[in-house]
Write an enzyme that holds these catalytic residues in place. Structure first.
Site, PDB file in Angstrom:
ATOM      1  N   ILE A 298       0.776  -1.214   0.020  1.00  0.00           N
ATOM      2  CA  ILE A 298       0.028  -0.115   0.180  1.00  0.00           C
ATOM      3  C   ILE A 298       0.741   1.349   0.000  1.00  0.00           C
ATOM      4  O   ILE A 298       0.202   2.329  -0.231  1.00  0.00           O
ATOM      5  CB  ILE A 298      -1.028   0.139   1.335  1.00  0.00           C
TER       6      ILE A 298
ATOM      7  N   THR B 255       5.186   3.068  -0.851  1.00  0.00           N
ATOM      8  CA  THR B 255       6.607   2.624  -1.221  1.00  0.00           C
ATOM      9  C   THR B 255       7.270   4.056  -0.912  1.00  0.00           C
ATOM     10  O   THR B 255       6.709   5.096  -1.279  1.00  0.00           O
ATOM     11  CB  THR B 255       6.889   2.436  -2.492  1.00  0.00           C
ATOM     12  N   GLY B 256       8.303   4.139   0.116  1.00  0.00           N
ATOM     13  CA  GLY B 256       9.211   5.351   0.438  1.00  0.00           C
ATOM     14  C   GLY B 256      10.640   5.192  -0.135  1.00  0.00           C
ATOM     15  O   GLY B 256      10.726   4.163  -0.604  1.00  0.00           O
ATOM     16  N   GLY B 257      11.287   5.986   0.291  1.00  0.00           N
ATOM     17  CA  GLY B 257      12.686   6.250  -0.111  1.00  0.00           C
ATOM     18  C   GLY B 257      13.393   5.038   0.544  1.00  0.00           C
ATOM     19  O   GLY B 257      14.623   4.491  -0.007  1.00  0.00           O
TER      20      GLY B 257
ATOM     21  N   LYS C 130       5.691  -2.208   7.913  1.00  0.00           N
ATOM     22  CA  LYS C 130       6.499  -1.384   7.199  1.00  0.00           C
ATOM     23  C   LYS C 130       7.727  -1.923   7.390  1.00  0.00           C
ATOM     24  O   LYS C 130       8.454  -2.558   8.511  1.00  0.00           O
ATOM     25  CB  LYS C 130       6.428   0.119   8.017  1.00  0.00           C
TER      26      LYS C 130
ATOM     27  N   ASP D   4       8.693  16.452  12.886  1.00  0.00           N
ATOM     28  CA  ASP D   4       8.099  16.647  11.680  1.00  0.00           C
ATOM     29  C   ASP D   4       6.683  16.666  11.672  1.00  0.00           C
ATOM     30  O   ASP D   4       5.874  15.922  11.008  1.00  0.00           O
ATOM     31  CB  ASP D   4       8.479  15.352  10.799  1.00  0.00           C
TER      32      ASP D   4
END
Length: 280
Positions: free
Chosen positions: A24, A26-28, A47, A138
């Site tokens: 669901i 995708t990140g760096g 994750k 953040d």
């Protein structure tokens, strides 16, 4: 060395006891799957770190450990930490609903009382994190999840920092966070404390109440200049219906000089709780 390794869950149907349903996100440095916990009979988010960079892998583990230690209704709950084939992973509750950023972008019709209730829940989650010695670093609408039942959850502690430890997982003198939301001292790469999250909370609150960011711009230099040198327009000019005491609270969060800014979330919570009963 490749910075990102292939998805270790590609083509698999299980990770430990968890059934894998679909990817669901995708990140760096990670991939996220929707999974199923047969013991709890509930869907979960899994994750997995896919970075080959040792520092990013250590940061991923730190995020997992920090988030797992924060048990609060307004913080995403981590259920399990583990490693599979050398890939660290975390399993957390699957949050339905959508990010606060989507609500703001659509300009959802929320009453002032409803907006204040959202801010109160975010402040409670951050106050708990700070009480456990954790800075988020953040805070922004994209890292806040709005659930269908009206509850709110803080997400993504990937940039979090333990107040009592310098773990050397970031580069000194380099800003950590998201431009437009970070405090002036955070932007300058200085050491930060709870007041940095207070400032970012103020940016988020301003955007929720007005529909615009207080330090918006079309370029990095423009946003930087406004963050460091300009005060945002008063909230009442953009939203005349906003309660003056709420506007004053947000302005107190957005003071550029951290020595004059609210020192933490206890005064924020007290003011928001006092305001809540009188808002419509």
């Amino acid at each position: 060395m490749r910075e990102r390794l292939p998805d270790p869950l590609e083509g698999r149907d299980r990770l430990g006891r968890y059934e894998l349903i679909q990817r669901i996100g995708t990140g760096g440095a990670a991939v996220v799957y929707r999974g199923r916990d047969p013991e709890r009979q509930a869907d979960v988010a899994i994750k997995v770190c896919t970075s080959a960079n040792p520092k990013l892998r250590r940061r991923f583990l730190l995020e997992a450990q920090i988030a797992a230690a924060l048990q609060h209704p307004n913080v995403t709950r981590v259920l399990e930490l583990g490693s599979e084939g050398g890939f660290p992973y975390l399993v957390q509750e699957l949050l339905e609903g959508e990010d606060l950023s989507a609500c703001i972008k659509r300009r959802d019709p929320m009453t002032l009382r409803e907006r204040a209730a959202v801010l109160l829940q975010i402040a409670r989650g951050l106050a708990h994190a700070h009480s456990q010695g954790v800075l988020h670093r953040d805070v922004k609408p994209r890292n806040v999840r709005m659930l269908p039942d009206g509850s709110v959850k803080l997400m993504d502690f990937g940039f979090a920092k333990l107040l009592d430890r310098d773990l050397n997982l970031t580069t000194k003198g380099v800003a950590i966070g998201t431009l437009g939301y970070v405090s002036p001292e955070q932007f300058r790469g200085e050491q930060v404390d709870a007041r940095a999250d207070v400032f970012s909370f103020g940016v988020l609150a301003y955007e929720l109440l007005t529909g615009v960011r207080p330090f918006a711009g079309t370029s990095f230099p423009e946003v930087s200049r406004r963050l460091l040198e300009e005060d945002p327009r008063p909230i009442h000019e953009l939203n005349p219906e906003c309660e003056p005491r709420l506007s004053a609270l947000i302005a107190a969060c957005l003071v550029k000089d951290r020595d004059r800014r609210l020192a933490g979330f206890e005064p924020v919570l007290k003011k928001l709780e006092a305001l809540q009963s009188g808002l419509r």
